[in-house]
Scaffold this active site. Structure first.
Site, PDB file in Angstrom:
ATOM      1  N   ALA A  16      52.487  74.138  33.801  1.00 53.54           N
ATOM      2  CA  ALA A  16      51.258  73.702  33.458  1.00 53.54           C
ATOM      3  C   ALA A  16      51.085  72.684  32.063  1.00 53.54           C
ATOM      4  O   ALA A  16      50.531  71.940  31.661  1.00 53.54           O
ATOM      5  CB  ALA A  16      49.991  74.785  33.408  1.00 53.54           C
TER       6      ALA A  16
ATOM      7  N   ILE B  50      53.331  70.532  31.158  1.00 50.18           N
ATOM      8  CA  ILE B  50      53.486  69.316  31.154  1.00 50.18           C
ATOM      9  C   ILE B  50      52.185  68.278  30.975  1.00 50.18           C
ATOM     10  O   ILE B  50      52.125  67.353  30.946  1.00 50.18           O
ATOM     11  CB  ILE B  50      54.349  68.871  32.305  1.00 50.18           C
ATOM     12  CG1 ILE B  50      55.074  67.513  32.080  1.00 50.18           C
ATOM     13  CG2 ILE B  50      53.825  68.998  33.672  1.00 50.18           C
ATOM     14  CD1 ILE B  50      56.153  67.200  33.279  1.00 50.18           C
ATOM     15  N   SER B  51      51.012  69.024  31.439  1.00 49.22           N
ATOM     16  CA  SER B  51      49.878  68.386  31.895  1.00 49.22           C
ATOM     17  C   SER B  51      48.592  68.599  30.667  1.00 49.22           C
ATOM     18  O   SER B  51      47.693  68.148  30.858  1.00 49.22           O
ATOM     19  CB  SER B  51      49.350  68.666  33.175  1.00 49.22           C
ATOM     20  OG  SER B  51      50.007  68.411  34.119  1.00 49.22           O
TER      21      SER B  51
ATOM     22  N   ASN C 219      52.644  72.872  39.365  1.00 50.73           N
ATOM     23  CA  ASN C 219      51.192  72.516  39.016  1.00 50.73           C
ATOM     24  C   ASN C 219      50.422  72.213  40.455  1.00 50.73           C
ATOM     25  O   ASN C 219      51.128  71.571  41.443  1.00 50.73           O
ATOM     26  CB  ASN C 219      51.251  71.248  38.082  1.00 50.73           C
ATOM     27  CG  ASN C 219      51.746  71.895  36.882  1.00 50.73           C
ATOM     28  OD1 ASN C 219      51.657  73.134  36.419  1.00 50.73           O
ATOM     29  ND2 ASN C 219      52.026  70.784  35.877  1.00 50.73           N
ATOM     30  N   ILE C 220      49.195  72.038  40.219  1.00 51.76           N
ATOM     31  CA  ILE C 220      48.375  71.783  41.555  1.00 51.76           C
ATOM     32  C   ILE C 220      47.371  70.429  40.942  1.00 51.76           C
ATOM     33  O   ILE C 220      46.628  70.526  41.853  1.00 51.76           O
ATOM     34  CB  ILE C 220      47.481  73.037  41.584  1.00 51.76           C
ATOM     35  CG1 ILE C 220      46.853  73.636  40.568  1.00 51.76           C
ATOM     36  CG2 ILE C 220      48.330  74.096  42.486  1.00 51.76           C
ATOM     37  CD1 ILE C 220      45.920  74.857  40.799  1.00 51.76           C
TER      38      ILE C 220
ATOM     39  N   HIS D 118      53.147  75.443  44.435  1.00 52.95           N
ATOM     40  CA  HIS D 118      52.002  76.092  44.397  1.00 52.95           C
ATOM     41  C   HIS D 118      50.784  75.489  45.000  1.00 52.95           C
ATOM     42  O   HIS D 118      49.854  75.711  44.855  1.00 52.95           O
ATOM     43  CB  HIS D 118      51.651  76.760  43.202  1.00 52.95           C
ATOM     44  CG  HIS D 118      52.521  77.610  42.433  1.00 52.95           C
ATOM     45  ND1 HIS D 118      52.564  77.840  41.211  1.00 52.95           N
ATOM     46  CD2 HIS D 118      53.470  78.349  43.082  1.00 52.95           C
ATOM     47  CE1 HIS D 118      53.522  78.859  41.048  1.00 52.95           C
ATOM     48  NE2 HIS D 118      54.029  79.191  42.088  1.00 52.95           N
TER      49      HIS D 118
ATOM     50  N   CYS E  93      32.704  76.633  55.741  1.00 55.54           N
ATOM     51  CA  CYS E  93      33.315  75.922  56.844  1.00 55.54           C
ATOM     52  C   CYS E  93      32.434  75.385  57.714  1.00 55.54           C
ATOM     53  O   CYS E  93      31.224  76.014  58.085  1.00 55.54           O
ATOM     54  CB  CYS E  93      34.249  76.736  57.631  1.00 55.54           C
ATOM     55  SG  CYS E  93      35.085  76.056  58.996  1.00 55.54           S
TER      56      CYS E  93
ATOM     57  N   CYS F 138      33.085  76.737  61.792  1.00 56.59           N
ATOM     58  CA  CYS F 138      33.120  78.063  62.295  1.00 56.59           C
ATOM     59  C   CYS F 138      31.531  78.574  61.500  1.00 56.59           C
ATOM     60  O   CYS F 138      31.028  79.692  61.874  1.00 56.59           O
ATOM     61  CB  CYS F 138      33.887  79.124  62.271  1.00 56.59           C
ATOM     62  SG  CYS F 138      34.494  79.363  60.237  1.00 56.59           S
TER      63      CYS F 138
END
Ligand code: CNA
Length: 322
Positions: A45, A47-48, A130-131, A149, A186, A189
Site C-alpha cells: 500500500a 507505493i500508492s 494492492n487492489i 489480493h 445480486c 439471484c
C-alpha cells in the site's frame, strides 16, 4: 569573536547523508549489471500513498482512522470474510468513496519506475498486494503482474457466483442513499451479496499467484531472480510477506519503505553485506534499505535512484506518455 559551532546533530545528519549516497551508488551499480528478466518486485500500500490512497498501518492509515461507530472486533475485521458475510455494511460504507473515485487515482513515480524496468527488459514480475489497479495503469503487462489480493475490476455474488463488472458495481453504489441500502445485492439471484473480487483475510489467493510462485521461486528458477525490490509494505500479511525469504541466497534485496520490516530489520544502517563461504569460494551479497531517517518517502528514494542511474529523462518520458 564568534566561532562556528557544528552541533553533533548536524554532523550525524551529514554522516547519514553520506552513508545513503554510498548505498545508492552500490544499488545503482547492482542494477546496471543485471541480466534480462532478473528483477522481481513486491509492492504494498505504501507505493500508492502519494497518489492519495491511504495504506493500512501508517499513523494516518485506514486501521488508525476507521470510525468507532462500526464497533469492529478489530480493524482487520473490515476485510475479514467471516465478518463480511455476517455484516457487510461497514466494508461497503468505507469502500464506497474509493470504488466511486478509484478511476481518478494516478500511478506514482515508484509505479513508473517498475514500468521503466519493464521497458529495459529487466523486470520478471511484480507481485502487488494492492487492489487499486495502479500497476496496470502504469503499463505493467498482464503477464508480468500478479495481483495477489485481487482487485475492484470485477465482483462476484457470494450466493450464485454470478460475475459483475466494475461499472455495474459503480452504478449500483451511486444509487445508494442510506447506510441501510449500503450493500451490493445480486441482480441474478436477488438475495446474494456481491463482493468485489479482492482477497479478504481467510480467503485463498488467486491461482495466478501460485502458478507464478512456482515458476519464479521454486528449484533452479529462483536463481534467475538477481534483485528483489520490495516497496511500501510492512511485510505483515502472509503469504506475500514470506516471498522475501524465498529468493536465492545470493539475490540482492532492496527495501524501499518508511521503516525497516521483516528480515530487513537486521540491516543496521542502509546496507548489510553478508559474506558466505561456499565450495571454498567466498561470495558476498547485499541487503539494502532506503527509508527513514535517511530518506523521507518512497518517491524521494526513487528520484535518488533514477538520478544515480541517469534514468531521470526516461522516467519523465514514461510519466508523460501514459
Ligand atoms: P501496510 O501494512 O499499510 O504497510 C504500508 C507500508 O508502507 C508501511 O510500512 C508504511 O510505513 C509504508 N509507507 C506508506 N507510505 C509511505 C511513503 N510515502 N514512503 C515510505 N513508506 C511508506 O500495507 P501492506 O501493503 O504491507 O499490507 C497489505 C495489505 C494492504 C493488502 O492486503 C492490501 O490490499 C492492503 N491495502 C492496499 C491499498 C491499495 O491498494 N492502495 C491501500 C490500503 C491497504
Amino acid at each position: 569573536m564568534t566561532s562556528i559551532v557544528i552541533s553533533e546533530d548536524s554532523n550525524k545528519e551529514e554522516e547519514q547523508k553520506e552513508e545513503m549516497k554510498k548505498c545508492v551508488k552500490q544499488i545503482a551499480s547492482v542494477i546496471q549489471s543485471l541480466p534480462k528478466e532478473s528483477v522481481i518486485a513486491i509492492t504494498g500500500a505504501g507505493i500508492s500513498t502519494s497518489a492519495g490512497i491511504p495504506d493500512f498501518r501508517s499513523n494516518t492509515g485506514v486501521f488508525a482512522t476507521i470510525p468507532q461507530k462500526y464497533n469492529l472486533p478489530n480493524p482487520q475485521s473490515l476485510f475479514d470474510i467471516d465478518y463480511f458475510v455476517e455484516n457487510p455494511k461497514p466494508f461497503f460504507e468505507l469502500s464506497k468513496d474509493f470504488i466511486l473515485s478509484h478511476n481518478q487515482y494516478k500511478p506514482t513515480k515508484a509505479h513508473y519506475f517498475l514500468t521503466l524496468l519493464q521497458q529495459k527488459g529487466l523486470l520478471k514480475r511484480v507481485y502487488t498486494q494492492n487492489i487499486d489497479g495502479l500497476d496496470l495503469k502504469a503499463g505493467i503487462l498482464d503477464e508480468k503482474l500478479v495481483m495477489c489480493h485481487g482487485s475492484y475490476e470485477s465482483g462476484t455474488c457470494l450466493s450464485c457466483t454470478n460475475k459483475f463488472t466494475k461499472d455495474w458495481m459503480i452504478n449500483q453504489i451511486k444509487s445508494i442513499t442510506t447506510l441501510e441500502d449500503c450493500v451490493l445485492r445480486c441482480d441474478n439471484c436477488k438475495t446474494g451479496i456481491v463482493k468485489p473480487d479482492i482477497v479478504f483475510y481467510g480467503e485463498e489467493l488467486p491461482d495466478k499467484y501460485f502458478k507464478c510462485h512456482k515458476s519464479d521461486f521454486h528449484g533452479e528458477a529462483k536463481r534467475n531472480c538477481k534483485f528483489l525490490l520490495v516497496i511500501g509494505t510492512s511485510l505483515q500479511v502472509a503469504p506475500v510477506s514470506t516471498l522475501v525469504e524465498n529468493v536465492y541466497v545470493y539475490t540482492h534485496r532492496l527495501l524501499v519503505n518508511r521503516e525497516k520490516c521483516g528480515t530487513f530489520k537486521k540491516i543496521s544502517d542502509c546496507s548489510l553485506e553478508i559474506i558466505s563461504t561456499k565450495n571454498e569460494v567466498e561470495e558476498s551479497y547485499f541487503d539494502f534499505f532506503m527509508g527513514e531517517p535517511y530518506i523521507n518517502s518512497i518517491d524521494e528514494a526513487i528520484e535518488m535512484l533514477c538520478e544515480e542511474l541517469n534514468w531521470e529523462e526516461e522516467l519523465k518520458e514514461i510519466v508523460n506518455s501514459l
